[in-house]
Design an enzyme around this catalytic site. Sequence first.
Site, PDB file in Angstrom:
ATOM      1  N   GLU A  54      -4.375 -10.539  -0.090  1.00 35.41           N
ATOM      2  CA  GLU A  54      -5.199 -10.479   1.122  1.00 35.41           C
ATOM      3  C   GLU A  54      -6.623 -10.795   0.722  1.00 35.41           C
ATOM      4  OE1 GLU A  54      -4.728  -6.796   3.386  1.00 35.41           O
ATOM      5  OE2 GLU A  54      -2.600  -6.740   2.874  1.00 35.41           O
ATOM      6  N   GLU A  93       0.805  -1.219   0.000  1.00 28.48           N
ATOM      7  CA  GLU A  93       0.000   0.000   0.000  1.00 28.48           C
ATOM      8  C   GLU A  93       0.841   1.273   0.000  1.00 28.48           C
ATOM      9  OE1 GLU A  93      -2.700  -1.062   3.258  1.00 28.48           O
ATOM     10  OE2 GLU A  93      -4.176  -1.519   1.738  1.00 28.48           O
TER      11      GLU A  93
HETATM   12  C1  GAL Z   1      -5.146  -4.033   3.946  1.00 29.55           C
HETATM   13  C2  GAL Z   1      -3.760  -3.835   4.486  1.00 29.55           C
HETATM   14  C3  GAL Z   1      -3.518  -4.587   5.761  1.00 29.55           C
HETATM   15  C4  GAL Z   1      -4.679  -4.407   6.688  1.00 29.55           C
HETATM   16  C5  GAL Z   1      -5.914  -4.886   6.042  1.00 29.55           C
HETATM   17  C6  GAL Z   1      -7.135  -4.688   6.873  1.00 29.55           C
HETATM   18  O1  GAL Z   1      -5.520  -2.928   3.230  1.00 29.55           O
HETATM   19  O2  GAL Z   1      -2.794  -4.217   3.562  1.00 29.55           O
HETATM   20  O3  GAL Z   1      -2.329  -4.125   6.330  1.00 29.55           O
HETATM   21  O4  GAL Z   1      -4.804  -3.060   6.986  1.00 29.55           O
HETATM   22  O5  GAL Z   1      -6.150  -4.160   4.871  1.00 29.55           O
HETATM   23  O6  GAL Z   1      -7.074  -5.263   8.103  1.00 29.55           O
END
Ligand code: GAL
Length: 956
Positions: A481, A410
């Site tokens: 993620e 990010e």
């Molecule tokens: C993503 C980020 C993580 C965490 C997650 C939400 O955007 O990469 O570090 O913030 O969302 O828990």
Amino acid sequence: MNNTPWYEELSPGTGPLAPRAWFAASDAKRLSLDGTWRFRLSPTADSEDTSFAVPGYDASGWAGLAVPGHWVLQGHGRPAYTNVRYPFPVDPPRVPTENPTGDHLRVFDLPDALPAGGEVLLRFDGVESCARVWLNGTELGTFMGSRLPHEFAVAALLRPRGNVLAVRVQQWSAGSYLEDQDQWWLPGIFREVTLLHRPAGAAGDFFVHSSYDHRAGQGTLSVDSAVPGRVLVPELELDLATGESALIAVEPWTAETPRLYAAELVTPGERVQLRIGFRTVAVEDGLLKVNGRRILFRGVNRHEFHPETGRTLDLATMRRDLVLMKRHNINAVRTSHYPPHPAFLDLCDELGLWVIDECDLETHGFEELGWRGNPVDDPRWTPALLDRAARMVERDKNHPSVVLWSLGNECGTGRGLSAMADWIRGRDPGRPLHYEGDRSCRDTDVYSRMYASHEETGRIGRREDTDGPQARARLPFLLCEYGHAMGNGPGGLTEYQELFETYERCQGGFVWEWIDHGLAHPGFGYAYGGDFGEELHDGNFVCDGLLFPDRTPSPGLVEYKKVIEPVEIAGDGRAGTVTVTNHHDFSGLSHLRFGWSYEVEGEPVASGPLDVPDLAPGASAELKLGPPPLADASREACWTVRAVLAHDTPWAPRGHEVSWGQLPVVARPAPAAASGSVPVRAGSRVSLGPAVFDARTGLLTGFGGIAVDGPRLDVWRAPTDNDAGAAWAPQEQYARQWHELGLDRMRHRLDQVEWEDGRFVVRARVAPAASDLGLRVTYAWSGDGERVRLAVSVAAEGAWTLPLPRLGVRMGLPGAFGQAEWFGAGPGEAYPDTRRAARVGRWSMPVDAMRTPYVRPQENGARAGVRWAELRDGERGLRIEGDPAFWFTARRWTSEELSAARHLPDLVPGDRIWLNLDHKMHGIGSASCGPGVLPRYQLRAGQAEFGFVFSRSVSR
Ligand code: GAL
């Protein structure tokens, strides 16, 4: 005054040596400087001078501090949590004047055994956010890059006795702008400090190249070494000069088969132990392949976290994380969002995990400013970015487990990222690059996204994502993620896995995230954002892991294990056939042993082994189970087939269950009718067999001598984090909309109580204030003298647009009825879209064990598909049969108390046990950061009929 202090400069620091490959040095060559240091905290960087670094300084009045450790977790200052926002004004590279500054002092003697000659390195494995270091009064230098190693050459400064090591650490530095990861801000020397003796002729940096040609079954080995020497691999009878290359028949390394060869790098001054794994990673034909095969990531994102020590982790904890992952069928880790402790990667090599090693880089807070001033697009920051890339790659390059380098997380887009990518590609062409934040995919070899919906993932899988550049269409896809594991959930994992198994381009993903970052707290149990009085914080968004802070698995992890199981067991129970499919990428099935059991009403009546051929990856076979061992068409029955480890492994003993499946044979017969007895009025009461009602309110008040409350229609649940949703998707914020509508304050209007035709019938309308939406409900009771049946019928009135949280009845029992038993899915909690791991059986546990301790209290603990449940107080018991099967929840507090609680200690058991017997439940989804509940799992208000049969349970 215009003296820029060094920690506000863009340079990553001055003084540290060039980075090099990490290896675990032998004890004879190292002196650990860990232990209790002297410590002084100042509120600003300039409140104290640097005289403490001069030998002879009297620090006897200073506090003691455990190093490695974070001072804010040892009583000095406080931790703070923000997700995206910087907790200070954004004015790079300047930081606030209020800049907590920790002075650390350690006096040490050299061991007598420390050999003379050579060099001695002072090594820091992790200091947040920056350090200025002195040894015996001489300044060694400065550095930033919190989760990266820094070394200084110190031989010339050392004395046998009374060495004074002084380290000044600022919480904030220019480096903080590059470290805006979603986690606690935890300053300190949080990884080891070590003195390493490097004899003359010791190995310097070295790079092990060990690839595998799957066509030839051969490995190629060559080791580049700054100090020339030889490489010995006894098992392969190999003795090779550094810089030369050998081709040799080997077994490859994969995460499933982590074959390592013990080797030595012998330089004139030392022998370095190596463990070599042969494997080739490549993007070919639009797929990410290892040793010529497409791999599927069944991954998790792992932050380094411990509830007491923050990001300071010992080896046992690191190993525990990996053992837990392996036991839950997880095969991959993304080291979100910084390189982990170096020893962690050794463990990944050894136990077998694919690793995405991510650089310590995130500038997410600039997104709030439209990415104005983003350091990754400002060439003045590029040296700092390159320094971070090099410190990661050089340290970790010899690990076969590391299959992708990740530029960071990010950061938006920018030239600095491209510079990092160019440098990494030049230094290590053997590993593809990962970066998620740039849809153009200019600097990455895989197309990576976070939290893409099922629908979009499917589109990408079908290569219909034509909105991006042409080149992207040729890249493999992964979800770096997904499945946001905050609180209860995540829901919808099964449907993602189906996509990964359907579309070869979709190569799996990494659940966000491994562990809840709840900090141990005397009052709150576990603390989250805001609990330390932070002025900016993001609440319990920091508790979004598959493990609770104490590392016990949450239901989400148990579910994930089932969803990603590497062997699929399905089939036709009635026909007695089972289909076994091998979903491993490399392994056959010879490491597993299969067995069946035949269960009648949840009790095994026979069991035996099952011969399963050693199927190749991707292959399946249909096998015969034989006729059911018990022919009884009146009792529900199924086969359960399990695959367990045939032998001990380094991560689980023989017998550990890897996969399972259940195949129904006899369906559940409907509960017998309960009719014949007649309601009898006596004063203010009406009785129907063992049931006693209040004639005026129509409520059941007693059953077989047990005082009960209810049952009454109930639609409320304490909102989960996923019900709350996220700020950026207001339409998915059901908790808010449910509150606005008033589902948490439904009124029950009694319309009619009547007893006729052998039934006791109550009609009511359940509705929130200020709305014309409502639910008409009829409770119709009948009985046979022993068993009493409740038939509930519900009809929605008005134009409902919101789903209901739940639909069922709630009733209360005396607190003594604290032992539960049921026949249905279990043993753990399940919801409509998180019920894969719940298996049908007979389960029994105290009511207190049925709750799931989410760090922020919320709906939890439902058991799915319950045919019957009993609650007992020792002798007496209440039995509830569902018609149809129901969702069963039992707890010692009400949903309202659960909704109001902020931390676990807020939940105080009352004198009642509250049961929710639900006909339907709304799904869970992943809307706390991702897609909501899939349409098929939403609970829509409408017409519903369901029933329960109550009786006294027979004592056992
Ligand atoms: C993503 C980020 C993580 C965490 C997650 C939400 O955007 O990469 O570090 O913030 O969302 O828990």
